[in-house]
Motif scaffolding. Structure first.
Motif, PDB file in Angstrom:
ATOM      1  N   GLU A  99       2.603   3.042   1.570  1.00  0.00           N
ATOM      2  CA  GLU A  99       2.435   3.807   2.740  1.00  0.00           C
ATOM      3  C   GLU A  99       1.336   4.500   2.991  1.00  0.00           C
ATOM      4  OE1 GLU A  99       5.057   6.681   5.885  1.00  0.00           O
ATOM      5  OE2 GLU A  99       5.284   6.902   3.644  1.00  0.00           O
ATOM      6  N   GLU A 102      -1.929   2.371   3.175  1.00  0.00           N
ATOM      7  CA  GLU A 102      -2.362   1.547   4.066  1.00  0.00           C
ATOM      8  C   GLU A 102      -1.885   1.825   5.483  1.00  0.00           C
ATOM      9  OE1 GLU A 102       0.109  -2.135   3.555  1.00  0.00           O
ATOM     10  OE2 GLU A 102      -1.107  -2.687   1.286  1.00  0.00           O
ATOM     11  N   ARG A 103      -0.797   2.805   5.364  1.00  0.00           N
ATOM     12  CA  ARG A 103      -0.660   3.349   6.985  1.00  0.00           C
ATOM     13  C   ARG A 103      -0.720   4.760   7.203  1.00  0.00           C
ATOM     14  NH1 ARG A 103       3.269  -0.252   5.184  1.00  0.00           N
ATOM     15  NH2 ARG A 103       4.379   1.278   4.642  1.00  0.00           N
TER      16      ARG A 103
END
Length: 213
Positions: A99, A102-103
């Motif tokens: 997480e 990537e986010r």
């Protein structure tokens, strides 16, 4: 004149017994050294030893406030020679490396160096991290990696550096001096993976940055 028994000549202890005792002591020393080595290489440093209290719980970065997610230290060799202490700041706490990589919209790594690292070794460390984490098919172009490595400089005890990954842009600074920026999503992921990905520079450092201590 009567001959003395060999046990008396050897200090009152039979020769074979002395050899067995010496072998036993050597074995104990080897076992003790092995235990020490395992202890030094496997046991992470306590959070306070890593300098968690030296990093503020929040920082203002641009127009947003980031929270300290975790603190870890990078060490060298089985002697645990401390190289630097690092803190990871995020928009919100997370233990999920995927997480974060990537986010998460904003990630900032702050490093405080305890020992000098020359330019050659600093570049070699970065290259090793990139090679380990940019496996085929690697989406980061060679010129992007080469351009970043060209900006890597020697570091000295007391230096504070930062890597800010805001969106897809990586910005490096040494103190107040900007070292450059790279706007590339794949490269941003690669930089973060070098610290908290599947093949980090240090598992202990990764656990610390993810707040898993």
């Amino acid at each position: 004149m009567a001959l003395k028994p060999i046990s008396e000549i050897r200090g009152g202890e039979p020769l074979r017994s002395r050899q067995v005792t010496a072998t036993f002591h050597r074995t104990r020393i080897v076992v003790a050294l092995a235990a020490l080595w395992l202890g030094l290489t496997e046991l992470p440093a306590p959070a306070d030893a890593a300098g968690a209290n030296d990093f503020p719980p929040t920082i203002d970065w641009g127009n947003q406030t980031l929270v300290r997610n975790g603190v870890g230290e990078r060490t060298f060799s089985f002697l645990h020679i401390r190289i630097y202490v690092a803190a990871l700041y995020l928009t919100r706490p997370s233990h999920d490396a995927t997480e974060i990589i990537e986010r998460m919209p904003a990630r900032v790594l702050i490093f405080r160096f305890i020992r000098d690292v020359d330019e050659e070794r600093a570049r070699a460390a970065w290259k090793e991290g990139f090679d380990d984490n940019c496996t085929a098919p690697c989406r980061v172009s060679a010129p992007v990696i080469a351009g970043f490595l060209a900006r890597v400089t020697a570091l000295h005890a007391g230096d504070e550096t930062s890597l800010a990954v805001i969106g897809n842009t990586v910005t490096a600074r040494n103190g107040s001096r900007a070292l450059g920026s790279v706007d590339d999503a794949a490269f941003a992921h690669l930089v973060l993976a070098s610290f908290i990905g599947s093949k980090p520079a240090s598992e202990a450092l990764k656990r610390g940055l993810l707040g898993e201590r």
